[in-house]
Design a protein around this motif. Structure first.
Motif, short mmCIF file in Angstrom:
data_model
loop_
_atom_site.label_atom_id
_atom_site.label_comp_id
_atom_site.label_asym_id
_atom_site.label_seq_id
_atom_site.Cartn_x
_atom_site.Cartn_y
_atom_site.Cartn_z
N GLY A 148 39.46 47.17 39.92
CA GLY A 148 39.89 47.73 38.83
C GLY A 148 41.66 47.90 39.18
O GLY A 148 42.10 47.15 39.76
N VAL A 149 42.07 48.96 38.54
CA VAL A 149 43.52 49.19 38.44
C VAL A 149 43.87 50.28 39.31
O VAL A 149 43.12 51.44 38.93
CB VAL A 149 44.13 49.23 36.96
CG1 VAL A 149 45.51 49.59 36.94
CG2 VAL A 149 43.72 47.83 36.19
N ALA A 150 44.65 50.58 40.25
CA ALA A 150 45.14 51.52 41.02
C ALA A 150 46.03 52.42 40.37
O ALA A 150 46.91 52.10 39.63
CB ALA A 150 45.93 51.08 42.46
N LYS A 151 45.50 53.82 40.44
CA LYS A 151 46.41 54.84 39.82
C LYS A 151 46.54 56.04 40.72
O LYS A 151 46.01 56.07 41.82
CB LYS A 151 45.59 55.46 38.50
CG LYS A 151 45.27 54.40 37.63
CD LYS A 151 46.42 54.03 36.48
CE LYS A 151 45.90 53.15 35.55
NZ LYS A 151 47.13 52.69 34.52
N GLU A 152 47.33 56.84 40.62
CA GLU A 152 47.63 58.20 41.22
C GLU A 152 47.78 58.18 42.94
O GLU A 152 46.92 58.76 43.39
CB GLU A 152 46.69 59.09 40.73
CG GLU A 152 46.46 59.41 39.21
CD GLU A 152 45.55 60.48 39.02
OE1 GLU A 152 44.97 61.18 39.60
OE2 GLU A 152 45.10 60.16 37.74
N PRO A 153 48.49 57.35 43.36
CA PRO A 153 48.67 57.28 44.90
C PRO A 153 48.95 58.61 45.40
O PRO A 153 49.89 59.07 44.74
CB PRO A 153 49.80 56.27 45.13
CG PRO A 153 50.44 55.95 43.89
CD PRO A 153 49.51 56.63 42.72
N THR A 154 48.33 59.10 46.57
CA THR A 154 48.68 60.36 47.11
C THR A 154 48.57 60.30 48.56
O THR A 154 47.97 59.55 49.26
CB THR A 154 47.60 61.44 46.65
OG1 THR A 154 47.16 61.42 45.26
CG2 THR A 154 47.75 62.64 47.32
N ASN A 200 49.18 50.59 38.82
CA ASN A 200 48.91 49.79 37.92
C ASN A 200 48.48 48.25 38.20
O ASN A 200 48.37 47.45 37.71
CB ASN A 200 49.75 49.39 36.70
CG ASN A 200 49.77 50.87 36.09
OD1 ASN A 200 48.97 51.64 35.68
ND2 ASN A 200 51.21 51.29 35.35
N GLU A 201 48.47 48.37 39.79
CA GLU A 201 48.13 47.14 40.33
C GLU A 201 46.53 46.57 40.34
O GLU A 201 45.85 47.52 40.43
CB GLU A 201 48.56 46.94 41.77
CG GLU A 201 48.23 45.77 42.64
CD GLU A 201 48.61 45.83 44.15
OE1 GLU A 201 48.55 44.90 44.82
OE2 GLU A 201 48.95 46.82 44.60
N GLU A 202 46.19 45.66 39.62
CA GLU A 202 44.82 45.16 39.82
C GLU A 202 44.39 44.75 41.10
O GLU A 202 45.09 43.77 41.65
CB GLU A 202 44.66 44.11 38.74
CG GLU A 202 43.23 43.72 38.33
CD GLU A 202 43.08 42.85 37.25
OE1 GLU A 202 42.00 42.23 37.35
OE2 GLU A 202 43.94 42.75 36.33
N ILE A 203 43.40 45.43 41.68
CA ILE A 203 42.90 44.82 42.84
C ILE A 203 41.45 44.86 43.07
O ILE A 203 40.59 45.44 41.94
CB ILE A 203 43.15 45.97 43.99
CG1 ILE A 203 42.89 47.50 43.60
CG2 ILE A 203 44.98 46.03 44.14
CD1 ILE A 203 43.01 48.43 44.56
#
Length: 123
Positions: A56-62, A93-96
């Protein structure tokens, strides 16, 4: 004789080209053998202790430095899920694709309690 040699050469070229196309197509399909996030969210008890591949797409890094805790949200077409990581956080928004282990603190009467999804490997 030359005709037979030319025919073999054409077959060899076609075989190599076909193998190359198949490799490119399969290599570009990161979502093959991945589990939809909605399946884990709908029934985390079924995944307890299991490793699965997500895409998927990465969101909301914490990042919480005092607790040495890092996480991000992974979103696919079916939903989203929080991923804990010890590695570097992915870019927004990186696809991983990520291999994760799903764990629950407890399962009481089939209901999971305290589900965590921890990154094992990322590509």
């Amino acid at each position: 004789m030359i005709h037979r040699l030319a025919h073999r050469l054409v077959r060899l070229v076609l075989t190599v080209a076909t193998a190359g196309v198949v490799g490119v197509v399969l290599g570009g399909c990161n979502s093959i053998d991945t589990t939809p996030i909605s399946e884990i969210n709908a029934s985390p008890a079924n995944f307890d202790g299991k490793e699965v591949m997500l895409h998927g797409v990465a969101k909301e890094p914490t990042r919480l430095p005092l607790l040495n805790l890092k996480s991000y949200v992974l979103k696919d077409d079916s939903g989203e899920i929080d991923i804990l990581t010890e590695g570097d956080l992915p870019k927004v928004n990186e696809e991983i694709s990520v291999r994760v282990k799903v764990a629950n603190i407890a399962i009481i009467n089939g209901e999971p309690l305290g589900t965590t999804v921890t990154e094992i490997a990322r590509r």
